[in-house]
Scaffold this motif. Structure first.
Motif, PDB file in Angstrom:
ATOM      1  N   TYR A 280       0.827  -1.209   0.000  1.00 57.47           N
ATOM      2  CA  TYR A 280       0.000   0.000   0.000  1.00 57.47           C
ATOM      3  C   TYR A 280       0.867   1.266   0.000  1.00 57.47           C
ATOM      4  O   TYR A 280       0.362   2.378   0.088  1.00 57.47           O
ATOM      5  N   GLY A 281       2.175   1.081  -0.019  1.00 57.05           N
ATOM      6  CA  GLY A 281       3.073   2.231   0.023  1.00 57.05           C
ATOM      7  C   GLY A 281       3.379   2.668   1.443  1.00 57.05           C
ATOM      8  O   GLY A 281       4.090   3.655   1.653  1.00 57.05           O
ATOM      9  N   GLY A 306       0.934   3.903  -8.345  1.00 55.04           N
ATOM     10  CA  GLY A 306       1.468   3.855  -6.981  1.00 55.04           C
ATOM     11  C   GLY A 306       0.965   5.033  -6.165  1.00 55.04           C
ATOM     12  O   GLY A 306       0.634   4.896  -4.977  1.00 55.04           O
ATOM     13  N   GLY A 307       0.880   6.193  -6.797  1.00 57.76           N
ATOM     14  CA  GLY A 307       0.362   7.389  -6.132  1.00 57.76           C
ATOM     15  C   GLY A 307      -1.091   7.202  -5.715  1.00 57.76           C
ATOM     16  O   GLY A 307      -1.477   7.531  -4.590  1.00 57.76           O
ATOM     17  N   LYS A 308      -1.876   6.643  -6.613  1.00 57.41           N
ATOM     18  CA  LYS A 308      -3.297   6.435  -6.293  1.00 57.41           C
ATOM     19  C   LYS A 308      -3.446   5.485  -5.111  1.00 57.41           C
ATOM     20  O   LYS A 308      -4.293   5.690  -4.228  1.00 57.41           O
ATOM     21  N   PHE A 326     -12.347   0.773  -0.362  1.00 64.63           N
ATOM     22  CA  PHE A 326     -10.894   0.795  -0.525  1.00 64.63           C
ATOM     23  C   PHE A 326     -10.415  -0.486  -1.196  1.00 64.63           C
ATOM     24  O   PHE A 326      -9.658  -0.456  -2.167  1.00 64.63           O
ATOM     25  N   GLU A 327     -10.882  -1.627  -0.666  1.00 68.46           N
ATOM     26  CA  GLU A 327     -10.451  -2.926  -1.217  1.00 68.46           C
ATOM     27  C   GLU A 327     -10.735  -3.013  -2.715  1.00 68.46           C
ATOM     28  O   GLU A 327      -9.905  -3.485  -3.490  1.00 68.46           O
ATOM     29  N   ARG A 334      -4.120  -2.407  -8.363  1.00 71.93           N
ATOM     30  CA  ARG A 334      -3.111  -3.464  -8.340  1.00 71.93           C
ATOM     31  C   ARG A 334      -3.079  -4.199  -9.678  1.00 71.93           C
ATOM     32  O   ARG A 334      -2.030  -4.483 -10.237  1.00 71.93           O
ATOM     33  N   LYS A 335      -4.281  -4.474 -10.206  1.00 71.83           N
ATOM     34  CA  LYS A 335      -4.374  -5.199 -11.466  1.00 71.83           C
ATOM     35  C   LYS A 335      -3.720  -4.381 -12.587  1.00 71.83           C
ATOM     36  O   LYS A 335      -2.955  -4.905 -13.411  1.00 71.83           O
TER      37      LYS A 335
END
Lengths: 536, 111
Positions: A280-281, A306-308, A326-327, A334-335
């Protein structure tokens, strides 16, 4: 003390994307950037991006930058420019300097998106004026409209080297050579091929021995290296250049995360020292996230995703986003990210020798060693139609030979002639019944400029070759010139039949030229007569 | 060295032409562009000399990170010319070594 819900450090693609995503869910966001203009390095990216539509493929970087700024404005994201975040301390307290004035502020969450800096290799003469970073060359050409030099040597054949190399030619500079100590071109083959066909030689297994000149660069000596990376005596070549561009990699700028107390790790696959973070960064300091090149060197497209992810995580943490929403968003991000990381240039592939494509086709050795696919190799790739089809009429010829995550060609063809398999890294192929209208949209859409149209039976003894063209002066119908092969060598006469330009082609002209029929599979570049002949 | 009619970017949207001085000599550049860009367009690429070995330095990163391009601007030393916008009437001078404001003034930097 001023308090903000989310502070983002860096207004590049990752930082802006994090800010937009968080603001979308109602988080109050302030973005800090030390520069006068936001956008990070996006505004100097004038090439078309790879990927899928969702990654904004076939759009030029600077347009994506404009859109990100517009989106951020619409969501009331505050961007504070010429503002340096010089420290982050306990309790997410930021030390911010603007106009020689220091301010402290407290944030509920921080996204560090500080990007990367260019690497350098030392050699005699490396400090002479005229030895510059490739990024500097790009900044000078594409942002300020000033050529960094006249005759240029590019050191490094990764994507930065080959992309900036092309942009230097587009700016009107003479690119004398691209060298790399590695035995293989590091960047996408299609990027290399764009400059190889203009006649720029690639010297692989070569390094720079010295740069000489009294008080500025007057020339560079390059030398071949053997398997053990040692210079081969007697193999020196003297290149008369006034500028040497260094494109030898990027290093994450992890320093601020370190000040903030985030644990770091040295990870060569991510470009050097990076803050440790989860998917999640999130770093080892609660509330601090990282996104973009600071968390590992990748493309701007992946930095935006990655920012999002970091922005959504910061929104979740502050209760602006329900866990299930969120999920759902995270899964989609991610996809999308995984798609970009596929293929032979993907994650974990660095330094690995590829011998065959995903389809089991032997790769082009010439592309890796000389920057262009040799004519003897091209026929084995699925985008190349048979001679029978080429003689029947106009057909696309897709010289895409590496598994890169990219698919704009599929959508560009209104007749559905171009196919890509399940994965976007699959090599494009042609449908059985090619119904090419000659619209040129696939030619202009391909970010790799690897699609041509061909009618091998244009007239008695002549073939029609249609190619992408992004140089000035733009030839006109009726112009005569020289047809060049994929290495830029002149192979025969060519006459321009027409030059198509359209808004949807976004600056890529589609040039149709008539060449002798025997050059149908050879001629891939048009050089107007009178333009300077390149050295072989 | 200025790019005319770029194939992708077309004409550059530059500021008006303004006069500035480089080591006392008159020059022109575009208002708002980095001082370094204006100098490059005038074929000036040496920005400073190092203090110990007196070696020339010029632009390296062009984004304000490496500080190789610092010069004395309007009497102020250590100005990063790659990120400092050109203004009308600026005095731009080659910098020798690292200077404090006082040293710059003592050396008569303000022309």
């Amino acid at each position: 003390m001023r308090r903000v819900e989310l502070a983002v450090v860096g207004a590049g693609p990752a930082g802006l994307s994090a800010a937009i995503e968080a603001a979308r869910h109602g988080v109050e966001v302030v973005v800090f950037d030390e520069n006068q203009r936001p956008g990070g390095q996006l505004f100097k990216q004038i090439h078309k991006f790879f990927g899928s539509k969702e990654h904004r493929a076939r759009e030029r970087g600077f347009r994506i930058g404009e859109d990100l700024l517009k989106e951020a404005r619409e969501l009331n994201v505050t961007v504070e420019l010429e503002t340096v975040v010089s420290g982050i301390y306990d309790g997410l307290e930021l030390v911010v300097t603007k106009n020689d004035r220091v301010e402290h502020l407290r944030a509920n969450a921080v996204v560090i998106a500080t990007g990367a800096s260019e690497n350098m290799i030392p050699f005699p003469g490396w400090t002479l004026p005229g030895v510059i970073g490739a990024g500097a060359a790009q900044t000078m050409c594409n942002l300020h409209g000033v050529k960094p030099g006249k005759n240029i040597l590019m050191v490094g054949s990764g994507n930065v080297g080959v992309v900036v190399g092309l942009q230097l030619i587009q700016a009107g500079c003479s690119l004398e050579a691209v060298i790399d100590a590695s035995p293989r071109v590091g960047g996408y083959g299609v990027h290399a091929a764009k400059i190889a066909r203009t006649g720029v030689p690639f010297h692989l297994r070569h390094t720079i021995k010295e740069v000489y000149g009294k008080d500025r660069v007057e020339g560079a000596v390059i030398v071949e290296v053997d398997e053990k990376w040692q210079p081969v005596p007697g193999s020196e070549k003297d290149l008369k250049v006034d500028t040497v561009c260094m494109a030898v990699g990027l290093s994450p700028m992890y320093q601020l995360s370190k000040i903030a107390g985030c644990e770091t790790v040295e990870d060569p696959s991510r470009g050097g020292v990076v803050p440790i973070c989860d998917e999640y960064g999130a770093t080892t300091v609660p509330g601090i996230y990282v996104a973009g090149d600071v968390s590992g060197i990748e493309e701007a497209s992946s930095a935006m995703i990655g920012g999002k992810i970091a922005g959504a995580s910061a929104a979740l943490k502050q209760g602006y986003l329900a866990q299930d929403v969120f999920e759902e968003r995270y899964a989609a991000f991610r996809k999308s990210l995984e798609q970009l990381r596929q293929g032979q240039f993907g994650h974990g592939m660095k330094g690995k020798k590829i011998t065959h494509t995903q389809e089991g086709i032997e790769v082009s050795e010439s592309l890796l060693c000389r920057g262009f696919v040799d004519e003897s190799e091209i026929l084995r790739f699925p985008g190349i139609p048979s001679e029978e089809i080429r003689m029947r009429g106009l057909t696309p010829v897709i010289e895409c030979t590496q598994n890169i995550p990219c698919d704009p060609c599929r959508e560009a063809c209104v007749k559905g002639c171009i196919r890509i398999g399940e994965s976007i890294t699959d090599l494009p192929s042609l449908s059985k019944e090619v119904q090419c209208t000659g619209c040129g949209m696939c030619v202009a859409a391909c970010p790799g400029q690897a699609i041509f149209l061909l009618n091998q039976n244009y007239s008695d003894g002549e073939a029609l070759v249609v190619l992408p063209y992004e140089f000035q002066p733009l030839p006109e119908a009726g112009d005569e010139g020289t047809a060049c092969d994929r290495s830029g060598n002149p192979v025969g006469k060519a006459k321009v039949l027409k030059v198509q330009k359209a808004k949807t082609m976004d600056g890529t002209a589609v040039l149709s030229m008539i060449v002798p029929r025997e050059l149908a599979m050879t001629a891939r570049f048009f050089r107007p007569s009178g333009s300077e002949e390149r050295r072989a | 060295m200025r790019i005319k009619n770029h194939p992708i970017l077309g004409e550059f949207d530059k500021g008006r032409t303004v006069a500035f001085s480089y080591n006392g000599a008159p020059m022109t550049g575009c208002e708002g562009e980095p001082i370094a860009a204006a100098l490059r367009a005038n074929d000036v690429i040496i920005h400073r000399y190092t203090s110990k070995e007196h070696k020339p330095r010029g632009i390296f990163c062009a984004i304000g990170r490496c500080t190789d391009c610092v010069m004395i601007v309007n009497g102020k030393p250590n100005v990063r010319t790659c990120v400092t916008p050109l203004e009308e009437g600026m005095t731009v001078e080659t910098q020798y070594g690292l200077l404090t404001q006082e040293e710059a003034e003592a050396k008569g930097a303000v022309l």
